[in-house]
Design an enzyme around this catalytic site. Structure first.
Site, PDB file in Angstrom:
ATOM      1  N   ASN A  53      15.785   7.963  38.531  1.00  0.00           N
ATOM      2  CA  ASN A  53      16.813   6.820  38.441  1.00  0.00           C
ATOM      3  C   ASN A  53      16.072   5.745  37.978  1.00  0.00           C
ATOM      4  OD1 ASN A  53      15.525   6.753  41.140  1.00  0.00           O
ATOM      5  ND2 ASN A  53      17.578   5.740  41.663  1.00  0.00           N
ATOM      6  N   GLU A  55      17.681   1.556  37.913  1.00  0.00           N
ATOM      7  CA  GLU A  55      18.734   0.734  38.433  1.00  0.00           C
ATOM      8  C   GLU A  55      18.801  -0.557  37.497  1.00  0.00           C
ATOM      9  OE1 GLU A  55      18.367   0.286  42.696  1.00  0.00           O
ATOM     10  OE2 GLU A  55      19.095   2.442  42.758  1.00  0.00           O
ATOM     11  N   CYS A  64      21.512   7.449  36.921  1.00  0.00           N
ATOM     12  CA  CYS A  64      20.881   8.406  37.780  1.00  0.00           C
ATOM     13  C   CYS A  64      19.778   9.252  37.117  1.00  0.00           C
ATOM     14  CB  CYS A  64      22.141   9.238  38.024  1.00  0.00           C
ATOM     15  SG  CYS A  64      23.288   8.659  39.394  1.00  0.00           S
ATOM     16  N   GLU A  66      19.610  12.139  37.034  1.00  0.00           N
ATOM     17  CA  GLU A  66      20.018  13.670  36.199  1.00  0.00           C
ATOM     18  C   GLU A  66      20.692  13.000  34.905  1.00  0.00           C
ATOM     19  OE1 GLU A  66      20.925  12.347  39.027  1.00  0.00           O
ATOM     20  OE2 GLU A  66      21.976  14.134  40.480  1.00  0.00           O
ATOM     21  N   CYS A  97      25.729  13.414  42.203  1.00  0.00           N
ATOM     22  CA  CYS A  97      27.027  12.547  42.098  1.00  0.00           C
ATOM     23  C   CYS A  97      27.976  13.327  41.403  1.00  0.00           C
ATOM     24  CB  CYS A  97      26.683  11.126  41.994  1.00  0.00           C
ATOM     25  SG  CYS A  97      26.432  10.845  40.238  1.00  0.00           S
TER      26      CYS A  97
HETATM   27  N1  THU Z   1      21.534   8.401  42.305  1.00  0.00           N
HETATM   28  C1  THU Z   1      20.912   9.482  41.549  1.00  0.00           C
HETATM   29  O1  THU Z   1      19.835   9.267  40.807  1.00  0.00           O
HETATM   30  N2  THU Z   1      21.441  10.771  41.250  1.00  0.00           N
HETATM   31  C2  THU Z   1      22.503  11.175  42.005  1.00  0.00           C
HETATM   32  O2  THU Z   1      23.245  12.088  41.691  1.00  0.00           O
HETATM   33  C3  THU Z   1      23.017  10.162  43.272  1.00  0.00           C
HETATM   34  C4  THU Z   1      22.664   8.860  42.987  1.00  0.00           C
HETATM   35  C5  THU Z   1      20.904   7.279  42.370  1.00  0.00           C
HETATM   36  C6  THU Z   1      21.581   6.070  41.587  1.00  0.00           C
HETATM   37  C7  THU Z   1      21.140   4.856  42.206  1.00  0.00           C
HETATM   38  O3  THU Z   1      20.093   4.321  41.671  1.00  0.00           O
HETATM   39  C8  THU Z   1      20.626   5.460  43.586  1.00  0.00           C
HETATM   40  O4  THU Z   1      20.725   6.809  43.788  1.00  0.00           O
HETATM   41  C9  THU Z   1      21.607   4.992  44.984  1.00  0.00           C
HETATM   42  O5  THU Z   1      23.059   5.566  44.514  1.00  0.00           O
END
Ligand code: THU
Length: 144
Positions: A53, A55, A64, A66, A97
């Site tokens: 991920n 941010e 994310c 994925e 998610c």
């Molecule tokens: N996150 C993911 O990388 N994949 C998911 O399926 C759920 C959430 C990350 C996004 C963000 O950087 C952190 O987790 C908190 O939500």
């Protein structure tokens, strides 16, 4: 089916997939949530891809793991995903998610296997995202 695990799952080394997800989670850019996520995917050609991920200070722009995985798939030549493991660097499955389920559906379809940890059989994406909107919906609704 064999021992409750879908037969296609037999060819997937889930330990390897989880380890790849854990390894790339260490590279995450997650200064805001602190949740370092890694996603690893196996393609139908047997390639292993992974991503973390990324941010952003504008939180809604965060990507994310994925999302990065799908980007890696397409930019490395495309193809279909057959198995995916997502972790937060601890080997334990992290539930994709909703947005990522939709992204994965586009490139793996309902039969894509999603890691559920060593104690449980993998889940099919179709179970995680039933009645998904997809490319076929365009065909069904395009004017004749
Ligand atoms: N996150 C993911 O990388 N994949 C998911 O399926 C759920 C959430 C990350 C996004 C963000 O950087 C952190 O987790 C908190 O939500």
């Amino acid at each position: 089916m064999r021992g409750g695990i879908p037969s296609e799952a037999a060819g997937v080394d889930w330990d390897v997939l989880r380890a790849a997800a854990d390894a790339i989670a260490a590279r995450a850019y997650a200064p805001y949530s602190g949740l370092r996520v890694g996603a690893a995917g196996l393609t139908e050609r047997g390639e292993l891809l992974s991503a973390c991920n990324v941010e952003n200070a504008s939180f809604g722009l965060s990507l994310c793991a994925e999302c990065g995985l799908v980007s890696a798939l397409v930019s490395s030549g495309g193809g279909r995903l057959v198995a995916v493991a997502v972790t937060a660097g601890d080997g334990r499955p992290l539930s994709p998610c909703g947005r990522c389920r939709q992204l994965l559906a586009e490139h793996g379809g309902p039969d894509l296997l999603v890691d559920a940890g060593p104690q449980l059989p993998p889940r099919r994406l179709g179970e995680l995202l039933p009645l998904a909107f997809g490319a076929e919906d365009f065909a069904r609704r395009s004017p004749s």
